[in-house]
Design an enzyme around this catalytic site. Sequence first.
Site, PDB file in Angstrom:
ATOM      1  N   CYS A 214      44.113  11.164  -7.873  1.00 61.00           N
ATOM      2  CA  CYS A 214      43.908  11.437  -6.346  1.00 61.00           C
ATOM      3  C   CYS A 214      45.272  11.200  -5.519  1.00 61.00           C
ATOM      4  CB  CYS A 214      42.951  10.123  -6.170  1.00 61.00           C
ATOM      5  SG  CYS A 214      41.858  10.572  -4.586  1.00 61.00           S
TER       6      CYS A 214
ATOM      7  N   HIS B 139      38.570  10.586  -9.593  1.00 62.61           N
ATOM      8  CA  HIS B 139      38.944   9.273 -10.076  1.00 62.61           C
ATOM      9  C   HIS B 139      38.368   9.173 -11.592  1.00 62.61           C
ATOM     10  CE1 HIS B 139      40.541   7.275  -6.557  1.00 62.61           C
ATOM     11  NE2 HIS B 139      39.821   8.208  -5.753  1.00 62.61           N
TER      12      HIS B 139
ATOM     13  N   GLU C 214      38.758   6.738 -13.406  1.00 62.48           N
ATOM     14  CA  GLU C 214      38.714   5.107 -13.884  1.00 62.48           C
ATOM     15  C   GLU C 214      37.182   4.766 -13.282  1.00 62.48           C
ATOM     16  OE1 GLU C 214      40.249   6.610 -11.396  1.00 62.48           O
ATOM     17  OE2 GLU C 214      40.483   5.436  -9.779  1.00 62.48           O
TER      18      GLU C 214
HETATM   19  N1  GLN Z   1      43.101  10.905   1.193  1.00 61.85           N
HETATM   20  C1  GLN Z   1      43.936  10.194   0.228  1.00 61.85           C
HETATM   21  C2  GLN Z   1      45.325  10.629   0.452  1.00 61.85           C
HETATM   22  O1  GLN Z   1      45.575  11.740   1.139  1.00 61.85           O
HETATM   23  C3  GLN Z   1      43.699  10.052  -1.261  1.00 61.85           C
HETATM   24  C4  GLN Z   1      42.249   9.388  -1.559  1.00 61.85           C
HETATM   25  C5  GLN Z   1      42.113   8.860  -2.732  1.00 61.85           C
HETATM   26  O2  GLN Z   1      43.253   8.463  -3.421  1.00 61.85           O
HETATM   27  N2  GLN Z   1      40.846   8.265  -2.960  1.00 61.85           N
HETATM   28  O3  GLN Z   1      46.354   9.943   0.229  1.00 61.85           O
END
Ligand code: GLN
Length: 196
Positions: A84, A178, A180
Amino acid sequence: MRVAVIAVQGAVSEHVEAVERAMERMGVDGRAIATLKPEEVRESDAIILPGGESTTIGKLIWKNGIAEEIIRAANDGRPVMGTCAGCILMAKHGDEQIERTGTRLLGLMNIWVKRNAFGRQRESFQTMLKIKHIGDFEGVFIRAPAILKAGEEVEVLSTLEEYIVGAKQNNMLALAFHPELTGDTRIHEYFIRMAL
Ligand code: GLN
């Protein structure tokens, strides 16, 4: 084996637990540590950069010397996985939002990333993905980024709609979702196998 989970914010303890459960299932002797100490990162065999806010995580890892240790590990051939926000930071190329916020990327993978790619209506959602080397896997997306384009040396692992959501470049993994948060440890097992 020791896996370092960079503990700025996000699902740090979930990554630690997923690594430890994966090791147990695989019969690998090792442990995962949540850390913010550059020297602990230096002494680890593999590194996970979790989700959270890429702007915040970016600032902190460049400030405290962890960014350099992640780059050193990746260059040494040790496995590094960004999920992410971590996926964003793994990239060489960011979109205008990333540039506007002055987020300094690690520049490790030849991928073009877009922050918050899935829009407001779908801030978070789950969907079944097909992931190369893994199979069907429930993807949890939370204000997720996407990979718009991958360079030649990058292996695309998974796509969703027009986007790439999983990519591998040698010893590095970038996942927009994610892994995890599902209780399914197959991605962590795959990652640990990269470090064996
Ligand atoms: N929207 C977040 C970002 O741009 C990432 C979201 C997340 O890690 N769950 O940093």
